[in-house]
Design an enzyme around this catalytic site. Structure first.
Site, PDB file in Angstrom:
ATOM      1  N   LYS A   1      -5.145   8.123 -40.221  1.00  0.00           N
ATOM      2  CA  LYS A   1      -4.118   7.396 -40.700  1.00  0.00           C
ATOM      3  C   LYS A   1      -2.827   7.220 -39.591  1.00  0.00           C
ATOM      4  O   LYS A   1      -2.297   6.327 -39.470  1.00  0.00           O
ATOM      5  CB  LYS A   1      -3.730   7.503 -41.987  1.00  0.00           C
ATOM      6  CG  LYS A   1      -4.659   7.671 -43.186  1.00  0.00           C
ATOM      7  CD  LYS A   1      -3.968   8.054 -44.380  1.00  0.00           C
ATOM      8  CE  LYS A   1      -5.365   8.141 -45.570  1.00  0.00           C
ATOM      9  NZ  LYS A   1      -4.570   8.833 -46.751  1.00  0.00           N
ATOM     10  N   GLY A   2      -2.931   8.454 -39.017  1.00  0.00           N
ATOM     11  CA  GLY A   2      -1.565   8.795 -38.395  1.00  0.00           C
ATOM     12  C   GLY A   2      -1.324   8.036 -37.414  1.00  0.00           C
ATOM     13  O   GLY A   2       0.064   7.829 -36.721  1.00  0.00           O
TER      14      GLY A   2
ATOM     15  N   GLU B   1      -4.730   7.001 -30.569  1.00  0.00           N
ATOM     16  CA  GLU B   1      -4.373   8.207 -31.533  1.00  0.00           C
ATOM     17  C   GLU B   1      -2.816   8.703 -31.320  1.00  0.00           C
ATOM     18  O   GLU B   1      -2.229   8.198 -30.713  1.00  0.00           O
ATOM     19  CB  GLU B   1      -5.284   9.479 -30.778  1.00  0.00           C
ATOM     20  CG  GLU B   1      -5.550  10.687 -31.644  1.00  0.00           C
ATOM     21  CD  GLU B   1      -5.689  10.788 -33.072  1.00  0.00           C
ATOM     22  OE1 GLU B   1      -5.157  10.054 -33.926  1.00  0.00           O
ATOM     23  OE2 GLU B   1      -6.661  11.305 -33.496  1.00  0.00           O
ATOM     24  N   ASP B   2      -2.538   9.114 -32.724  1.00  0.00           N
ATOM     25  CA  ASP B   2      -1.199   9.639 -32.684  1.00  0.00           C
ATOM     26  C   ASP B   2      -1.039  10.964 -31.773  1.00  0.00           C
ATOM     27  O   ASP B   2       0.136  11.142 -31.122  1.00  0.00           O
ATOM     28  CB  ASP B   2      -0.658   9.978 -34.162  1.00  0.00           C
ATOM     29  CG  ASP B   2      -1.542  10.816 -35.001  1.00  0.00           C
ATOM     30  OD1 ASP B   2      -2.688  11.268 -34.464  1.00  0.00           O
ATOM     31  OD2 ASP B   2      -1.293  11.195 -36.252  1.00  0.00           O
TER      32      ASP B   2
ATOM     33  N   ASP C   1      -3.744  17.835 -30.521  1.00  0.00           N
ATOM     34  CA  ASP C   1      -3.411  19.102 -30.563  1.00  0.00           C
ATOM     35  C   ASP C   1      -4.428  19.983 -29.680  1.00  0.00           C
ATOM     36  O   ASP C   1      -4.561  20.132 -28.628  1.00  0.00           O
ATOM     37  CB  ASP C   1      -3.287  19.127 -31.985  1.00  0.00           C
ATOM     38  CG  ASP C   1      -2.820  20.527 -32.261  1.00  0.00           C
ATOM     39  OD1 ASP C   1      -2.397  21.275 -31.333  1.00  0.00           O
ATOM     40  OD2 ASP C   1      -2.755  20.912 -33.779  1.00  0.00           O
TER      41      ASP C   1
ATOM     42  N   LYS D   1       0.079  17.947 -27.382  1.00  0.00           N
ATOM     43  CA  LYS D   1       0.569  19.537 -27.343  1.00  0.00           C
ATOM     44  C   LYS D   1      -0.424  20.190 -26.363  1.00  0.00           C
ATOM     45  O   LYS D   1      -1.344  21.039 -26.684  1.00  0.00           O
ATOM     46  CB  LYS D   1       0.170  20.031 -28.924  1.00  0.00           C
ATOM     47  CG  LYS D   1       1.319  19.531 -29.852  1.00  0.00           C
ATOM     48  CD  LYS D   1       1.156  20.311 -31.022  1.00  0.00           C
ATOM     49  CE  LYS D   1       1.551  19.656 -32.247  1.00  0.00           C
ATOM     50  NZ  LYS D   1       1.335  20.406 -33.573  1.00  0.00           N
TER      51      LYS D   1
ATOM     52  N   PHE E   1       5.194  21.394 -34.934  1.00  0.00           N
ATOM     53  CA  PHE E   1       4.644  20.587 -36.015  1.00  0.00           C
ATOM     54  C   PHE E   1       5.506  19.305 -36.146  1.00  0.00           C
ATOM     55  O   PHE E   1       6.566  19.576 -36.616  1.00  0.00           O
ATOM     56  CB  PHE E   1       4.308  21.430 -37.094  1.00  0.00           C
ATOM     57  CG  PHE E   1       3.033  20.357 -38.054  1.00  0.00           C
ATOM     58  CD1 PHE E   1       1.950  20.541 -37.628  1.00  0.00           C
ATOM     59  CD2 PHE E   1       3.553  19.314 -38.971  1.00  0.00           C
ATOM     60  CE1 PHE E   1       0.607  19.714 -38.369  1.00  0.00           C
ATOM     61  CE2 PHE E   1       2.651  18.809 -39.605  1.00  0.00           C
ATOM     62  CZ  PHE E   1       1.205  18.697 -39.289  1.00  0.00           C
ATOM     63  N   VAL E   2       5.253  18.413 -35.955  1.00  0.00           N
ATOM     64  CA  VAL E   2       5.921  17.385 -35.743  1.00  0.00           C
ATOM     65  C   VAL E   2       5.368  16.096 -36.915  1.00  0.00           C
ATOM     66  O   VAL E   2       4.228  16.026 -37.333  1.00  0.00           O
ATOM     67  CB  VAL E   2       5.884  16.278 -34.375  1.00  0.00           C
ATOM     68  CG1 VAL E   2       6.676  17.055 -33.303  1.00  0.00           C
ATOM     69  CG2 VAL E   2       4.457  16.039 -33.898  1.00  0.00           C
TER      70      VAL E   2
ATOM     71  N   ASP F   1       1.993  12.986 -40.416  1.00  0.00           N
ATOM     72  CA  ASP F   1       2.167  13.335 -41.650  1.00  0.00           C
ATOM     73  C   ASP F   1       2.267  14.890 -41.792  1.00  0.00           C
ATOM     74  O   ASP F   1       1.842  15.622 -40.984  1.00  0.00           O
ATOM     75  CB  ASP F   1       1.243  12.761 -42.637  1.00  0.00           C
ATOM     76  CG  ASP F   1      -0.059  13.627 -42.626  1.00  0.00           C
ATOM     77  OD1 ASP F   1      -0.419  13.629 -41.488  1.00  0.00           O
ATOM     78  OD2 ASP F   1      -0.651  14.060 -43.681  1.00  0.00           O
TER      79      ASP F   1
ATOM     80  N   ARG G   1       5.176   9.995 -43.252  1.00  0.00           N
ATOM     81  CA  ARG G   1       4.754   8.908 -42.090  1.00  0.00           C
ATOM     82  C   ARG G   1       5.887   7.833 -41.939  1.00  0.00           C
ATOM     83  O   ARG G   1       5.935   7.343 -40.923  1.00  0.00           O
ATOM     84  CB  ARG G   1       3.576   8.251 -42.525  1.00  0.00           C
ATOM     85  CG  ARG G   1       2.429   9.432 -42.746  1.00  0.00           C
ATOM     86  CD  ARG G   1       1.042   8.739 -42.931  1.00  0.00           C
ATOM     87  NE  ARG G   1       0.083   9.311 -43.625  1.00  0.00           N
ATOM     88  CZ  ARG G   1      -0.943  10.097 -42.865  1.00  0.00           C
ATOM     89  NH1 ARG G   1      -0.812  10.273 -41.532  1.00  0.00           N
ATOM     90  NH2 ARG G   1      -1.785  10.708 -43.585  1.00  0.00           N
TER      91      ARG G   1
HETATM   92  P1  IMP Z   1      -6.842  18.402 -33.049  1.00  0.00           P
HETATM   93  O1  IMP Z   1      -8.333  18.099 -33.618  1.00  0.00           O
HETATM   94  O2  IMP Z   1      -6.449  19.679 -33.132  1.00  0.00           O
HETATM   95  O3  IMP Z   1      -6.573  17.785 -31.706  1.00  0.00           O
HETATM   96  O4  IMP Z   1      -5.866  17.536 -34.111  1.00  0.00           O
HETATM   97  C1  IMP Z   1      -5.631  16.324 -33.971  1.00  0.00           C
HETATM   98  C2  IMP Z   1      -5.087  15.808 -35.227  1.00  0.00           C
HETATM   99  O5  IMP Z   1      -4.258  16.674 -36.065  1.00  0.00           O
HETATM  100  C3  IMP Z   1      -4.306  14.446 -35.194  1.00  0.00           C
HETATM  101  O6  IMP Z   1      -4.942  13.378 -35.105  1.00  0.00           O
HETATM  102  C4  IMP Z   1      -3.256  14.666 -36.366  1.00  0.00           C
HETATM  103  O7  IMP Z   1      -3.878  14.027 -37.454  1.00  0.00           O
HETATM  104  C5  IMP Z   1      -3.296  16.191 -36.844  1.00  0.00           C
HETATM  105  N1  IMP Z   1      -2.130  16.912 -36.099  1.00  0.00           N
HETATM  106  C6  IMP Z   1      -2.149  17.743 -35.099  1.00  0.00           C
HETATM  107  N2  IMP Z   1      -1.089  18.209 -34.787  1.00  0.00           N
HETATM  108  C7  IMP Z   1      -0.024  17.676 -35.634  1.00  0.00           C
HETATM  109  C8  IMP Z   1       1.361  17.679 -35.781  1.00  0.00           C
HETATM  110  O8  IMP Z   1       2.256  18.346 -35.180  1.00  0.00           O
HETATM  111  N3  IMP Z   1       1.789  16.933 -36.824  1.00  0.00           N
HETATM  112  C9  IMP Z   1       0.941  16.007 -37.779  1.00  0.00           C
HETATM  113  N4  IMP Z   1      -0.258  15.946 -37.555  1.00  0.00           N
HETATM  114  C10 IMP Z   1      -0.977  16.658 -36.403  1.00  0.00           C
END
Ligand code: IMP
Length: 177
Positions: A43-44, A99-100, A103, A131, A152-153, A159, A165
């Site tokens: 959703k992000g 993508e939002d 991470d 990140k 954490f944003v 969210d 959101r």
């Molecule tokens: P990854 O698989 O660790 O790269 O995480 C990606 C997903 O984790 C993103 O699409 C977000 O939904 C969520 N996410 C990672 N960091 C944050 C944050 O700081 N705030 C909110 N959602 C996050």
């Protein structure tokens, strides 16, 4: 009061808008004369995607995919689940994943693997945030909004446990909030 927290501004509405315009211009330039499929990762990314879409001056089609990697935590579980797949054929298309945030990179790695099987002509990644210090899987973000610290944003679509959101800017979730 709807929100019981008012997080400090980490990236302002104005800075997001300016960067989104630049990314839209870069995509427009790169794909001039072609059609692109803008693939919004729910959703992000829904707010970033809707703003970015309006900054791309090309014929576009919009698709959605829904992935989930977090429960109600601020740490990735590493287990990515596809909750909803795209509805149209992506074979031979110019696909831009929107993508939002990237991470650890686990979600994007999963998504890239999934989409490569659909044989697009090109597959690019646009992410509002990255990140980089948290990388577990290196991801090339072709169109990046902002590289951010390990915080954490929330807001502008992102969210915490399904909330915040609607904030019009990116804020930081602190223990004190
Ligand atoms: P990854 O698989 O660790 O790269 O995480 C990606 C997903 O984790 C993103 O699409 C977000 O939904 C969520 N996410 C990672 N960091 C944050 C944050 O700081 N705030 C909110 N959602 C996050």
């Amino acid at each position: 009061m709807i929100n019981e927290i008012n997080p400090d501004v980490y990236i302002s509405t104005e800075d997001i808008a300016a960067r989104t315009k630049e990314i839209g211009n870069a995509i427009t330039k790169e794909f001039r004369g072609e059609e692109v499929v803008v693939l919004c990762v729910l959703k992000g990314a829904f707010i970033f995607c809707s703003d970015l879409l309006r900054e791309i001056n090309l014929p576009t089609k919009l698709e959605f995919i829904s992935l989930s990697s977090y429960g109600a935590n601020t740490e990735s579980s590493g287990n990515v689940i596809m909750e909803m797949d795209v509805t149209s054929n992506l074979e031979g298309k110019n696909v831009i994943i929107v993508e939002d945030i990237v991470d650890t990179g686990l979600t994007m790695k999963f998504l890239l693997g999934l989409l490569e099987q659909k044989k697009p002509k090109t597959l690019k990644v646009a992410s509002l945030l990255h990140k980089t210090s948290r990388t577990q899987v290196p991801i090339t973000v072709d169109y990046l909004g902002f590289e951010i610290e390990d915080k954490f944003v929330i807001g502008y679509g992102l969210d915490y446990a399904g909330r915040y959101r609607e904030l019009p800017y990116i804020g930081v979730l602190n223990a004190g909030n």
